[in-house]
Design a protein around this motif. Structure first.
Motif, PDB file in Angstrom:
ATOM      1  N   CYS A 123      26.845  48.223  53.421  1.00 22.64           N
ATOM      2  CA  CYS A 123      28.680  48.840  54.061  1.00 22.64           C
ATOM      3  C   CYS A 123      28.855  49.727  55.120  1.00 22.64           C
ATOM      4  CB  CYS A 123      28.667  49.969  51.997  1.00 22.64           C
ATOM      5  SG  CYS A 123      29.599  50.389  52.611  1.00 22.64           S
ATOM      6  N   CYS A 128      31.285  48.591  50.748  1.00 22.00           N
ATOM      7  CA  CYS A 128      31.097  48.480  48.879  1.00 22.00           C
ATOM      8  C   CYS A 128      32.471  48.153  48.363  1.00 22.00           C
ATOM      9  CB  CYS A 128      30.076  48.731  48.390  1.00 22.00           C
ATOM     10  SG  CYS A 128      30.735  50.589  48.333  1.00 22.00           S
ATOM     11  N   CYS A 131      33.613  51.780  48.159  1.00 21.58           N
ATOM     12  CA  CYS A 131      34.088  52.869  49.088  1.00 21.58           C
ATOM     13  C   CYS A 131      35.542  52.377  49.268  1.00 21.58           C
ATOM     14  CB  CYS A 131      33.493  52.738  50.918  1.00 21.58           C
ATOM     15  SG  CYS A 131      32.180  53.806  50.083  1.00 21.58           S
TER      16      CYS A 131
HETATM   17 ZN   LIG Z   1      30.198  52.592  50.557  1.00 21.37          ZN
END
Ligand SMILES: [Zn+2]
Length: 215
Positions: free
Chosen positions: A153, A172, A175
């Motif tokens: 990520c 991801c 996030c």
């Molecule tokens: Zn993330």
């Protein structure tokens, strides 16, 4: 004497892996492939296991085959990313793609590590609905290196499962949610903002790079 002992040890490991896969409710053909034993032997193990212990569910029919499922459902995408990261760290998925992974990846040693990945994952995420048959599909697909890959990520550095051809997901889901960008929820939509050389996805390293943020 030594040869027969080695043979006995190898056979025992095959049986132990098969029993472990039975407990994880894996389909018979996959157990045959990974443990290297016949389907008759698997059926005998089922019978003896169910007569001495808790009855396990035996799934019938074809194994799951649709890789797109891993990217479509937000929950499954997150869980598949996490277990894929674990599988890399534990050496289930080889550093370099292997041809015909369905045939060439399964063996007892890798099967033991794959079971360990699943068992750790179940402890970390007891609410997960991910099945071992799905894990086998995912691990085999990643080993083949054809459709899916695992990257980091761009924000938290956690493992992130992506479409190899698309490479569209940079963050991801955790996030994205934190940054207010998680409005897609479907496969194929993308976050292209800020894409540039510094944001190009880098493949996850197979070992020594433990998953930092699972969810
Ligand atoms: Zn993330």
């Amino acid at each position: 004497m030594r040869i027969s002992e080695d043979r006995y040890t190898r056979d025992l490991k095959r049986i132990q892996l098969a029993q472990r896969l039975i407990r994880h409710e894996v389909r018979t053909q996959s157990i045959c492939d990974w443990a290297g034993i016949t389907d008759d032997r698997v059926r005998n193990l089922y019978r003896s296991y169910n007569s001495t212990s808790l009855v396990t569910q035996r799934h019938r029919g074809p194994s799951p085959k649709r890789l797109a499922t891993f990217l479509r459902s937000p929950r499954l995408h997150t869980e598949a990313s996490a277990i894929a990261g674990l599988a890399y760290v534990l050496g289930v998925i080889p550093a370099k793609p292997i041809p015909d992974a369905r045939r060439n990846l399964p063996n007892v040693e890798v099967g033991e590590r794959m079971c360990l990945s699943f068992e750790i994952f179940q402890k970390v995420a007891p609410e997960s609905t991910l099945t071992m048959d799905q894990v086998i599909l995912l691990v085999t697909a990643l080993a083949s290196g054809e459709e899916l890959m695992v990257v980091h990520c761009g924000n938290c550095h956690g493992a992130l499962l992506v479409d190899r051809m698309g490479l569209k997901r940079r963050l991801c889901r955790s996030c994205k949610r934190t940054s207010g960008q998680d409005s897609d929820g479907v496969s194929g939509s993308c976050d292209r903002s800020g894409d540039g050389p510094e944001n190009i996805l880098t493949p996850i390293e197979p070992v020594g790079n433990p998953q930092r943020t699972l969810f």
